[in-house]
Design an enzyme around this catalytic site. Sequence first.
Site, PDB file in Angstrom:
ATOM      1  N   GLY A 165     -12.974  -1.386  -0.398  1.00  0.00           N
ATOM      2  CA  GLY A 165     -12.301  -0.406   0.448  1.00  0.00           C
ATOM      3  C   GLY A 165     -11.466   0.542  -0.374  1.00  0.00           C
ATOM      4  N   GLY A 166     -11.787   1.833  -0.300  1.00  0.00           N
ATOM      5  CA  GLY A 166     -11.091   2.841  -1.084  1.00  0.00           C
ATOM      6  C   GLY A 166     -10.217   3.743  -0.257  1.00  0.00           C
ATOM      7  N   HIS A 190      15.153  25.749  -8.076  1.00  0.00           N
ATOM      8  CA  HIS A 190      14.457  25.598  -9.358  1.00  0.00           C
ATOM      9  C   HIS A 190      15.423  24.993 -10.378  1.00  0.00           C
ATOM     10  CE1 HIS A 190      11.878  26.589 -12.790  1.00  0.00           C
ATOM     11  NE2 HIS A 190      12.977  27.004 -13.392  1.00  0.00           N
ATOM     12  N   GLU A 248     -16.418   1.411  -2.281  1.00  0.00           N
ATOM     13  CA  GLU A 248     -16.140   2.174  -1.065  1.00  0.00           C
ATOM     14  C   GLU A 248     -17.450   2.629  -0.429  1.00  0.00           C
ATOM     15  OE1 GLU A 248     -15.221   4.135   2.086  1.00  0.00           O
ATOM     16  OE2 GLU A 248     -13.614   3.081   1.008  1.00  0.00           O
ATOM     17  N   ASP A 302       0.640  -0.051  15.906  1.00  0.00           N
ATOM     18  CA  ASP A 302      -0.721  -0.375  15.493  1.00  0.00           C
ATOM     19  C   ASP A 302      -1.571  -0.914  16.631  1.00  0.00           C
ATOM     20  OD1 ASP A 302       0.181   0.353  13.021  1.00  0.00           O
ATOM     21  OD2 ASP A 302      -0.293  -1.554  12.027  1.00  0.00           O
ATOM     22  N   GLY A 315       1.691  -5.122  16.828  1.00  0.00           N
ATOM     23  CA  GLY A 315       1.202  -4.749  15.509  1.00  0.00           C
ATOM     24  C   GLY A 315      -0.260  -5.046  15.245  1.00  0.00           C
ATOM     25  N   GLY A 347       8.905  -6.953  10.848  1.00  0.00           N
ATOM     26  CA  GLY A 347       7.458  -6.955  11.038  1.00  0.00           C
ATOM     27  C   GLY A 347       6.662  -6.810   9.758  1.00  0.00           C
ATOM     28  N   ALA A 395       3.967   3.185  10.055  1.00  0.00           N
ATOM     29  CA  ALA A 395       5.262   2.711  10.535  1.00  0.00           C
ATOM     30  C   ALA A 395       6.047   3.816  11.216  1.00  0.00           C
ATOM     31  CB  ALA A 395       6.065   2.142   9.364  1.00  0.00           C
ATOM     32  N   LYS A 444       9.538 -12.646  11.407  1.00  0.00           N
ATOM     33  CA  LYS A 444      10.797 -12.118  10.887  1.00  0.00           C
ATOM     34  C   LYS A 444      11.008 -10.689  11.364  1.00  0.00           C
ATOM     35  CE  LYS A 444      10.798 -14.934   6.672  1.00  0.00           C
ATOM     36  NZ  LYS A 444      10.870 -14.908   5.183  1.00  0.00           N
TER      37      LYS A 444
END
Length: 483
Positions: free
Chosen positions: A196-197, A462, A219, A328, A161, A39, A336, A36
């Site tokens: 995986g962390g 501010h 991790e 990638d 990718g 990606g 991206a 699609k």
Amino acid sequence: MNHYDIVILGGGPGGYIAAIRAAQLGKKTALVEKEKLGGTCLHKGCIPSKTLLRSAELFETMKRSLSFGIKAEGVELDYGGVLARKDGIVKQLEAGVRFLMKKNEIDVYSGNGEIVEAASSSGEYNGIIEVTGGAGEGGESAGEPQAPVRIGYRDLIVATGSRPRRIPGLPENERIMTSDEALAMEAVPASILIVGGGAIGVEWASMLSDFGAQVTIVEAADRLVPSEDADVSRELARLFAKRKIKALTGAKLLPETVSADGTGVTVQVEKNGKSESLSAERMLVSVGRAANVEGFGLERTLAQVERGVIAVDPTMRTADPHVYAIGDVVGGLQLAHVASHEGVAAVESICGLEEAHSPDPANVPKCVYGRPELASVGLTEQAAIDGGYAVKVGKFSFKAIGKALVFGESDGFVKVVADIKTGAVLGVHMIGPHVTDFIGEAALAQLVEATNMQVGRMIHPHPTLSEIIGEAMLGADKLALGM
């Protein structure tokens, strides 16, 4: 056979942005996408995961509405509704990409694209792509399979990718997932073990915890998000512990011990020489992404694959003068927005624009969208010191920022790393509310080589969250005004 100036393999944020830039520069352009348009980012990554994260954030906020003076009873999670909202946003954005292809008169071929002929000699074309299994020229994302279509190119951009990296030796079981499968879950698990962390693991940990799951992270490195500044990692660990998210760092999963059945997953991890058994309803593997370098005939070109990614020069050109690669599939920062910039660089290089080059990693903002959010650009404090810089550091807490208190989100800080001699901003690191929305200011400071005092003296409105950047910049010279 139709001939094109530029053909792009892959319709993600690298590929479709490259196609638009090529069309802007007057090139006859085709884009080939096997699934699609949009990606991984649109369908399996950035957009769906951030949509789920927003629902998780809102759910958590509603549960503590009394702290805002609002009584809300019977707040319940409708996960089916969460998924429906996610699907609706994805469909809307995909339609937008299709519109952009039509608007820019880019021919879209739906199906598997394969390089069946490639040559470096000049002529009417320098290579041929065969598209099979899709709807053919101008096809949408889905349709009846058509006969193979061949298209010729003068220059090719590979934007195929990546995919979630898997751990060898794990059993095949639906309870052991990557982020792709996790997006398809129909219900929130009671408990989940996340291996995986890094960015993906932390986002899923935050999301599922807010949805009510018991979360454990394993991790291998000695801290969460190990590519970020050490102070940010420590703050994230503190805030996760406060939310009862268990994080085992310096821990190694033992794949041979993993077992899964109809009720859950059991594993053993090794930490400090000791083994510990862990169990959960599901397991999510988030150990990085592997480049898609196979299955489309790259070997028929002169392009080279090195360490699992396509090797390119700063203009994104491969060893084949008529083949470029972006996103990638070339490794580096697999983001991206990096892919999009690389796509523009590749097209502009093909067109002979002298300024065409890939983005400098030091100027690329990185974001993690959990609760709290993380954002950074440039060097960490340790990397700056290791690089030979004498540094000064400014650090400012969100607890002294009025807008953060208004939002009810005052945990976190902004940290500035600057050159002590010149004041040049070397890196900015943030953890706290909505920091991904204003890391761009720090990225601009990096790009224009601003000093910390120049940014610190800039007038920030501010009350806003972004005024914390000015305070942290001034803080590097011990001139912060708000604390």
